[in-house]
Design an enzyme around this catalytic site. Structure first.
Site, PDB file in Angstrom:
ATOM      1  N   GLN A  40       0.838  -1.193   0.000  1.00 26.65           N
ATOM      2  CA  GLN A  40       0.000   0.000   0.000  1.00 26.65           C
ATOM      3  C   GLN A  40       0.875   1.246   0.000  1.00 26.65           C
ATOM      4  O   GLN A  40       1.785   1.379   0.827  1.00 26.65           O
ATOM      5  CB  GLN A  40      -0.919   0.065   1.219  1.00 26.65           C
ATOM      6  CG  GLN A  40      -1.872   1.255   1.073  1.00 26.65           C
ATOM      7  CD  GLN A  40      -2.716   1.548   2.283  1.00 26.65           C
ATOM      8  OE1 GLN A  40      -2.189   1.816   3.356  1.00 26.65           O
ATOM      9  NE2 GLN A  40      -4.016   1.474   2.123  1.00 26.65           N
TER      10      GLN A  40
ATOM     11  N   CYS B  23      -6.832   7.023   4.998  1.00 24.07           N
ATOM     12  CA  CYS B  23      -6.231   7.320   6.301  1.00 24.07           C
ATOM     13  C   CYS B  23      -6.484   8.781   6.691  1.00 24.07           C
ATOM     14  O   CYS B  23      -6.160   9.687   5.928  1.00 24.07           O
ATOM     15  CB  CYS B  23      -4.731   7.031   6.260  1.00 24.07           C
ATOM     16  SG  CYS B  23      -3.930   7.464   7.811  1.00 24.07           S
TER      17      CYS B  23
ATOM     18  N   ARG C 133      -8.025  -5.453  12.600  1.00 21.47           N
ATOM     19  CA  ARG C 133      -7.653  -5.653  14.000  1.00 21.47           C
ATOM     20  C   ARG C 133      -7.922  -7.065  14.513  1.00 21.47           C
ATOM     21  O   ARG C 133      -7.130  -7.609  15.279  1.00 21.47           O
ATOM     22  CB  ARG C 133      -8.374  -4.618  14.875  1.00 21.47           C
ATOM     23  CG  ARG C 133      -7.805  -3.227  14.690  1.00 21.47           C
ATOM     24  CD  ARG C 133      -8.735  -2.168  15.199  1.00 21.47           C
ATOM     25  NE  ARG C 133      -9.927  -2.046  14.362  1.00 21.47           N
ATOM     26  CZ  ARG C 133     -10.868  -1.136  14.529  1.00 21.47           C
ATOM     27  NH1 ARG C 133     -10.769  -0.281  15.514  1.00 21.47           N
ATOM     28  NH2 ARG C 133     -11.905  -1.088  13.717  1.00 21.47           N
TER      29      ARG C 133
ATOM     30  N   GLY D  56     -14.028  -3.369   7.783  1.00 22.36           N
ATOM     31  CA  GLY D  56     -14.506  -2.645   8.966  1.00 22.36           C
ATOM     32  C   GLY D  56     -15.343  -3.543   9.855  1.00 22.36           C
ATOM     33  O   GLY D  56     -16.424  -3.987   9.459  1.00 22.36           O
TER      34      GLY D  56
ATOM     35  N   HIS E  12     -13.482   0.645   3.365  1.00 21.59           N
ATOM     36  CA  HIS E  12     -13.723   0.694   4.813  1.00 21.59           C
ATOM     37  C   HIS E  12     -15.081   1.381   4.959  1.00 21.59           C
ATOM     38  O   HIS E  12     -15.219   2.563   4.649  1.00 21.59           O
ATOM     39  CB  HIS E  12     -12.586   1.483   5.477  1.00 21.59           C
ATOM     40  CG  HIS E  12     -12.696   1.573   6.963  1.00 21.59           C
ATOM     41  ND1 HIS E  12     -11.776   2.217   7.748  1.00 21.59           N
ATOM     42  CD2 HIS E  12     -13.615   1.092   7.840  1.00 21.59           C
ATOM     43  CE1 HIS E  12     -12.111   2.147   9.013  1.00 21.59           C
ATOM     44  NE2 HIS E  12     -13.229   1.471   9.103  1.00 21.59           N
TER      45      HIS E  12
HETATM   46  C1  LIG Z   1      -2.845   0.105  14.091  1.00 19.39           C
HETATM   47  C2  LIG Z   1      -3.562   0.372  12.788  1.00 19.39           C
HETATM   48  C3  LIG Z   1      -2.874   0.909  11.723  1.00 19.39           C
HETATM   49  C4  LIG Z   1      -3.532   1.155  10.498  1.00 19.39           C
HETATM   50  N1  LIG Z   1      -2.797   1.589   9.428  1.00 19.39           N
HETATM   51  C5  LIG Z   1      -3.395   1.679   8.206  1.00 19.39           C
HETATM   52  C6  LIG Z   1      -2.634   1.934   7.034  1.00 19.39           C
HETATM   53  O1  LIG Z   1      -1.388   2.038   7.064  1.00 19.39           O
HETATM   54  N2  LIG Z   1      -3.298   2.026   5.853  1.00 19.39           N
HETATM   55  C7  LIG Z   1      -4.670   1.878   5.764  1.00 19.39           C
HETATM   56  O2  LIG Z   1      -5.245   1.960   4.672  1.00 19.39           O
HETATM   57  N3  LIG Z   1      -5.410   1.624   6.861  1.00 19.39           N
HETATM   58  C8  LIG Z   1      -4.801   1.493   8.060  1.00 19.39           C
HETATM   59  N4  LIG Z   1      -5.539   1.137   9.152  1.00 19.39           N
HETATM   60  C9  LIG Z   1      -6.976   0.872   8.993  1.00 19.39           C
HETATM   61  C10 LIG Z   1      -7.213  -0.603   8.666  1.00 19.39           C
HETATM   62  O3  LIG Z   1      -6.622  -0.948   7.437  1.00 19.39           O
HETATM   63  C11 LIG Z   1      -8.733  -0.910   8.591  1.00 19.39           C
HETATM   64  O4  LIG Z   1      -9.291  -0.154   7.543  1.00 19.39           O
HETATM   65  C12 LIG Z   1      -9.450  -0.569   9.897  1.00 19.39           C
HETATM   66  O5  LIG Z   1      -8.741  -1.041  11.029  1.00 19.39           O
HETATM   67  C13 LIG Z   1     -10.874  -1.171   9.904  1.00 19.39           C
HETATM   68  O6  LIG Z   1     -10.818  -2.575   9.796  1.00 19.39           O
HETATM   69  P1  LIG Z   1     -11.005  -3.546  11.099  1.00 19.39           P
HETATM   70  O7  LIG Z   1     -12.276  -3.096  11.798  1.00 19.39           O
HETATM   71  O8  LIG Z   1     -11.107  -4.921  10.534  1.00 19.39           O
HETATM   72  O9  LIG Z   1      -9.802  -3.332  11.967  1.00 19.39           O
HETATM   73  C14 LIG Z   1      -4.912   0.893  10.364  1.00 19.39           C
HETATM   74  C15 LIG Z   1      -5.603   0.338  11.451  1.00 19.39           C
HETATM   75  C16 LIG Z   1      -4.942   0.067  12.656  1.00 19.39           C
HETATM   76  C17 LIG Z   1      -5.700  -0.568  13.799  1.00 19.39           C
END
Ligand SMILES: Cc1cc2nc3c(=O)[nH]c(=O)nc-3n(C[C@H](O)[C@H](O)[C@H](O)COP(=O)(O)O)c2cc1C
Length: 327
Positions: free
Chosen positions: A66, A96, A230, A208, A167
């Site tokens: 990415q 982001c 997560r 998400g 997301h």
């Molecule tokens: C610690 C952390 C770092 C993240 N860094 C990025 C990133 O570098 N690029 C990105 O597109 N999303 C990033 N995200 C968002 C995740 O890719 C994802 O969209 C978000 O956590 C929702 O998904 P989940 O509910 O399954 O965790 C990050 C999320 C977390 C928790």
């Protein structure tokens, strides 16, 4: 390689989490799930030594990188370097919300300028053969109508992007931290499902709040892919049946988590011999045994002794001995 097959399940890009050591561990649990790097600034690949950012093992494939950036030329150069290094997909971060990213005018704020994203995608696609994809939100700040979202997707699709990872929650640029903006405002899966109905030829992954493979499988009846963040980081073991449930292929044969960690140890040994600090690796291992008797002692030993350990593999073996895993 048909990346769309692997894309049925993917692990989200997560800064500070999905580095190559984490990905290597996840790959021991599922051979098929598409893995993403953390967001890597395109600038860093072009203007600094790209090697530390691009380094990975062949075992991590299928693997997507990415990129963060908003300048077509820089993104094109960075994409080419990533493709040459072996990455099988280049993903552009349009989701982001952090201040640092906003100051660089990329990440989620790109959603406000779909024409700019289109120019970025065009330039990236010209530079590489591998698929170029977009990860975005369903809206941003007060631009949160379905019409706004659809217009963004259509404009970027017309520039040649066929694959979107969404997301399903809008980005909120002021007043919420990026961490808060991962849980607030609420998810809206309907928006993503509606998009897929209107544009069935697009490859759409939803992201998400997805916590189980069963939920992922259910969503796959309506969408092309599911991305988990997560839940997979906090409990990698949840992926142990991903290959059979999601891909209809055989799962790896680990009886339990201790067997998994034991299979990871040769990798740890190799990395340590090349100068990698043990703590960079153990931070991904501390939650591995959560919920099992002895896991607290395991975690404690790692956190107290990993910073000064002389023999990292021996420390992991000793820490693992506290865990009373049955089965
Ligand atoms: C610690 C952390 C770092 C993240 N860094 C990025 C990133 O570098 N690029 C990105 O597109 N999303 C990033 N995200 C968002 C995740 O890719 C994802 O969209 C978000 O956590 C929702 O998904 P989940 O509910 O399954 O965790 C990050 C999320 C977390 C928790």
């Amino acid at each position: 390689m048909d990346l769309n097959f692997y894309r049925r399940l993917s692990i989200a890009p997560m800064l500070d989490y999905t580095d190559r050591h984490c990905r290597y561990l996840l790959r021991l649990l599922t051979k098929n799930t598409l893995l993403y790097t953390e967001m890597i600034p395109a600038n860093a690949l072009v203007h600094a030594d790209p090697e530390p950012f691009l380094k990975h093992s062949l075992e991590e494939y299928p693997l997507a990188i990415q990129l963060g950036g908003g300048d077509p030329e820089t993104l094109a150069l960075a994409s080419k370097k990533a493709e040459n290094a072996g990455y099988q997909e280049i993903n552009l971060n349009c989701g982001c919300p952090s201040d640092r990213v906003q100051n660089g005018s990329f990440g989620a704020c790109l959603m406000k300028d779909s024409e700019k994203v289109a120019r970025c995608i065009e330039a990236m696609q010209k530079a590489v053969q591998v698929p170029v994809t977009v990860k975005c939100r369903i809206g941003i700040d007060h631009d949160d109508s379905f019409e706004f979202f659809l217009n963004f997707i259509k404009t970027v699709h017309e520039a040649g992007c066929n694959t979107f990872i969404i997301h399903a929650r809008k980005a909120w640029l002021k007043g919420l931290s990026p961490k808060e903006n991962r849980d607030i405002p609420p998810l809206n899966y309907e928006r993503v499902l509606e998009l897929k109905k209107l544009m069935p030829n697009l490859n759409i992954s939803i992201n998400g709040g997805i916590k189980t493979l069963e939920h992922a499988k259910e969503l796959l009846t309506q969408l092309d892919g599911v991305m988990i963040g997560r839940a997979a980081y906090e409990n990698p073991w949840m992926l142990k049946e991903a290959d059979s449930l999601i891909y209809n292929t055989q799962d790896p044969i680990w009886k339990n988590r201790k067997e998994l960690l034991t299979a990871y140890l040769p990798y740890v040994e190799q990395e340590l011999s090349q100068g990698c600090p043990l703590t960079i690796i153990t931070r991904h291992l501390s939650s591995l045994f959560n919920g099992i008797p002895g896991s607290r002692k395991y975690r404690q030993m790692l956190s107290e002794q990993a910073p000064k350990a002389k023999d990292g593999v021996e420390l992991l073996q000793k820490a693992m001995a506290f865990v009373e895993e049955i089965g």
